[in-house]
Design a protein around this motif. Structure first.
Motif, PDB file in Angstrom:
ATOM      1  N   LYS A 141      41.122  79.753  18.648  1.00 51.10           N
ATOM      2  CA  LYS A 141      40.084  80.262  19.548  1.00 51.10           C
ATOM      3  C   LYS A 141      38.687  80.228  18.927  1.00 51.10           C
ATOM      4  N   PHE A 142      38.595  79.949  17.623  1.00 51.76           N
ATOM      5  CA  PHE A 142      37.305  79.830  16.947  1.00 51.76           C
ATOM      6  C   PHE A 142      36.902  78.367  16.777  1.00 51.76           C
ATOM      7  N   SER A 143      37.624  77.472  17.458  1.00 51.49           N
ATOM      8  CA  SER A 143      37.398  76.022  17.414  1.00 51.49           C
ATOM      9  C   SER A 143      37.672  75.412  16.043  1.00 51.49           C
ATOM     10  N   ARG A 144      38.404  76.111  15.220  1.00 48.67           N
ATOM     11  CA  ARG A 144      38.864  75.540  13.946  1.00 48.67           C
ATOM     12  C   ARG A 144      40.102  74.723  14.253  1.00 48.67           C
ATOM     13  N   GLU A 145      40.284  73.591  13.583  1.00 46.14           N
ATOM     14  CA  GLU A 145      41.430  72.753  13.907  1.00 46.14           C
ATOM     15  C   GLU A 145      42.132  72.203  12.669  1.00 46.14           C
ATOM     16  N   THR A 146      43.413  71.937  12.863  1.00 47.03           N
ATOM     17  CA  THR A 146      44.251  71.293  11.865  1.00 47.03           C
ATOM     18  C   THR A 146      44.928  70.130  12.566  1.00 47.03           C
ATOM     19  N   GLU A 147      44.938  68.976  11.908  1.00 41.07           N
ATOM     20  CA  GLU A 147      45.553  67.795  12.511  1.00 41.07           C
ATOM     21  C   GLU A 147      46.477  67.145  11.496  1.00 41.07           C
ATOM     22  N   GLU A 148      47.600  66.666  11.993  1.00 41.32           N
ATOM     23  CA  GLU A 148      48.553  65.958  11.139  1.00 41.32           C
ATOM     24  C   GLU A 148      49.083  64.755  11.896  1.00 41.32           C
ATOM     25  N   LYS A 149      49.202  63.632  11.183  1.00 44.25           N
ATOM     26  CA  LYS A 149      49.743  62.407  11.759  1.00 44.25           C
ATOM     27  C   LYS A 149      51.043  62.077  11.041  1.00 44.25           C
ATOM     28  N   ILE A 150      52.063  61.738  11.842  1.00 46.18           N
ATOM     29  CA  ILE A 150      53.380  61.432  11.301  1.00 46.18           C
ATOM     30  C   ILE A 150      53.741  60.017  11.722  1.00 46.18           C
ATOM     31  N   GLU A 151      54.073  59.182  10.756  1.00 47.23           N
ATOM     32  CA  GLU A 151      54.503  57.827  11.057  1.00 47.23           C
ATOM     33  C   GLU A 151      56.019  57.771  11.004  1.00 47.23           C
ATOM     34  N   ILE A 152      56.606  57.178  12.055  1.00 48.20           N
ATOM     35  CA  ILE A 152      58.062  56.989  12.098  1.00 48.20           C
ATOM     36  C   ILE A 152      58.344  55.541  12.466  1.00 48.20           C
ATOM     37  N   GLU A 153      59.555  55.118  12.200  1.00 48.86           N
ATOM     38  CA  GLU A 153      60.007  53.771  12.555  1.00 48.86           C
ATOM     39  C   GLU A 153      61.018  53.912  13.682  1.00 48.86           C
ATOM     40  N   VAL A 154      60.803  53.181  14.767  1.00 47.13           N
ATOM     41  CA  VAL A 154      61.721  53.215  15.905  1.00 47.13           C
ATOM     42  C   VAL A 154      62.459  51.880  15.938  1.00 47.13           C
ATOM     43  N   LYS A 155      63.785  51.952  15.812  1.00 45.92           N
ATOM     44  CA  LYS A 155      64.593  50.740  15.868  1.00 45.92           C
ATOM     45  C   LYS A 155      64.972  50.445  17.307  1.00 45.92           C
ATOM     46  N   PRO A 156      64.922  49.190  17.705  1.00 43.91           N
ATOM     47  CA  PRO A 156      65.286  48.840  19.081  1.00 43.91           C
ATOM     48  C   PRO A 156      66.803  48.943  19.303  1.00 43.91           C
ATOM     49  N   GLY A 157      67.161  49.129  20.546  1.00 46.54           N
ATOM     50  CA  GLY A 157      68.576  49.079  20.852  1.00 46.54           C
ATOM     51  C   GLY A 157      69.126  50.223  21.675  1.00 46.54           C
ATOM     52  N   SER A 158      68.687  51.454  21.473  1.00 47.77           N
ATOM     53  CA  SER A 158      69.303  52.573  22.201  1.00 47.77           C
ATOM     54  C   SER A 158      68.468  52.972  23.366  1.00 47.77           C
TER      55      SER A 158
END
Length: 101
Positions: free
Chosen positions: A84-101
């Motif tokens: 509510k004070f406009s402070r922010e935290t950001e995190e990026k997560i990289e994953i691998e998606v295999k084709p098929g399902s």
């Protein structure tokens, strides 16, 4: 007086520091073979959470959950928390998606 100042600092700590963000799932670098993944984590219960720019509801304990469609290949999931004070935290997560399902 010291107790009073300590109480005020405790109540307004998120005006000074960024909100906490803990992502439980998915883990950085994980590999999945599904067309969607569930993003779960915890933060401050009064914060606003965005997963890939979509607003996600947060329960009274600060838990959040969002299912995200993913496509084969490397995918980056962005989680941002804004208090509510406009402070922010950001995190990026990289994953691998295999084709098929």
């Amino acid at each position: 007086f010291i107790v009073f100042v300590g109480y005020i600092l405790f109540q307004y700590r998120y005006a000074i520091i960024n909100p906490p963000l803990k992502i439980d799932s998915p883990r950085e670098g994980s590999t999945i073979s599904a067309s969607f993944i569930k993003v779960t984590g915890t933060t401050d219960s009064n914060a606003t959470v965005y997963v890939n720019k979509d607003v996600v509801s947060v329960d009274k304990n600060g838990n959040f959950e969002k299912s995200v469609n993913v496509f084969p290949g490397k995918t980056t999931i962005e989680v941002k928390v804004i208090n509510k004070f406009s402070r922010e935290t950001e995190e990026k997560i990289e994953i691998e998606v295999k084709p098929g399902s």
